[in-house]
Design an enzyme around this catalytic site. Sequence first.
Site: not given
Ligand code: IPE
Ligand code: IPE
Ligand code: MG
Length: 260
Positions: A35, A37, A39, A52, A84, A146, A209
């Site tokens: 999580d 990317n 930000r 990403h 989605w 792995l 979470r």
């Molecule tokens: C969780 O991250 C899903 C993935 C890492 C693929 P999100 O960024 O989608 O989660 P929430 O919305 O903050 O809970």
């Molecule tokens: C995680 O980064 C990648 C996926 C959920 C696919 P985010 O895109 O959720 O990045 P933040 O949480 O908005 O920073």
């Molecule tokens: Mg996120």
Amino acid sequence: MSLPSQALESADAALGDGLDVLSAAIPTHVAIIMDGNGRWAARRGLPRIEGHRRGVDAVRRAVRSAAELGIRYLTVYGFSTENWSRPPSEVADLFGLLKRFIRNDLADLHARNVRVRVIGDRTGLSPDVLLLLDEAQDLTRRNGGLTLVVAFNYGGRQEIARAMRALARLVRAGQLDPDAIDVEAIGSALDTSDIPDPDLVIRTSGEMRTSNFLPWQTAYSEFVFLPDLWPDFDDRAFRSAIGQFMGRDRRYGGRGAKAV
Ligand code: IPE
Ligand code: IPE
Ligand code: MG
């Protein structure tokens, strides 16, 4: 990047050269909620896709680190069923990156003896994506290094619902006694039936979470939440998380190793 020094010390002590005696405590299965990317990109004034893209580089690093550390299973949460709800352009970017990752990296993963497994809901994925996912799994099926588990279009509650439907169909067909539906039977109806439960779940970006990630399988996993944004995740951060894991006393409801 800031890392808790205590954790780093324990990781270094445990993972330094020649301390094989401690290698038994290395987790067999590490699962990562990648999580942060968006930000990471926003802080640099870059479009989200740049975050990403750099996130894919971090996946490559994590696979290398996991193999070096002797971890047997690495699961990465790539796209959740809830993702989605993002704008269609971002969803398209994420699918584009998945396809590019498989096209670019599959041969290299295969050469490094990595076995690729995919979990998640196949319905809703386009034929070209399904073809690539199948190709990755088929090519690497017999590899003994792995196991890289890619959770794509994955939602834990949806996975459990799918498993329940499969069991219900067996009951209706007279092939399963409802009284035989125990924890093992449910586990073997999940996408992860041939994968051991995660020992350690790492989530980056400071969010605490689980976002519908492996709710059944992580009932007794250890969780490590790191402040690092996913594109910054490197071997040092990985070892820090492993170090924290190794300091935990997994009691499973019992009295544990450190009980007095
Ligand atoms: C969780 O991250 C899903 C993935 C890492 C693929 P999100 O960024 O989608 O989660 P929430 O919305 O903050 O809970
Ligand atoms: C995680 O980064 C990648 C996926 C959920 C696919 P985010 O895109 O959720 O990045 P933040 O949480 O908005 O920073
Ligand atoms: Mg996120």
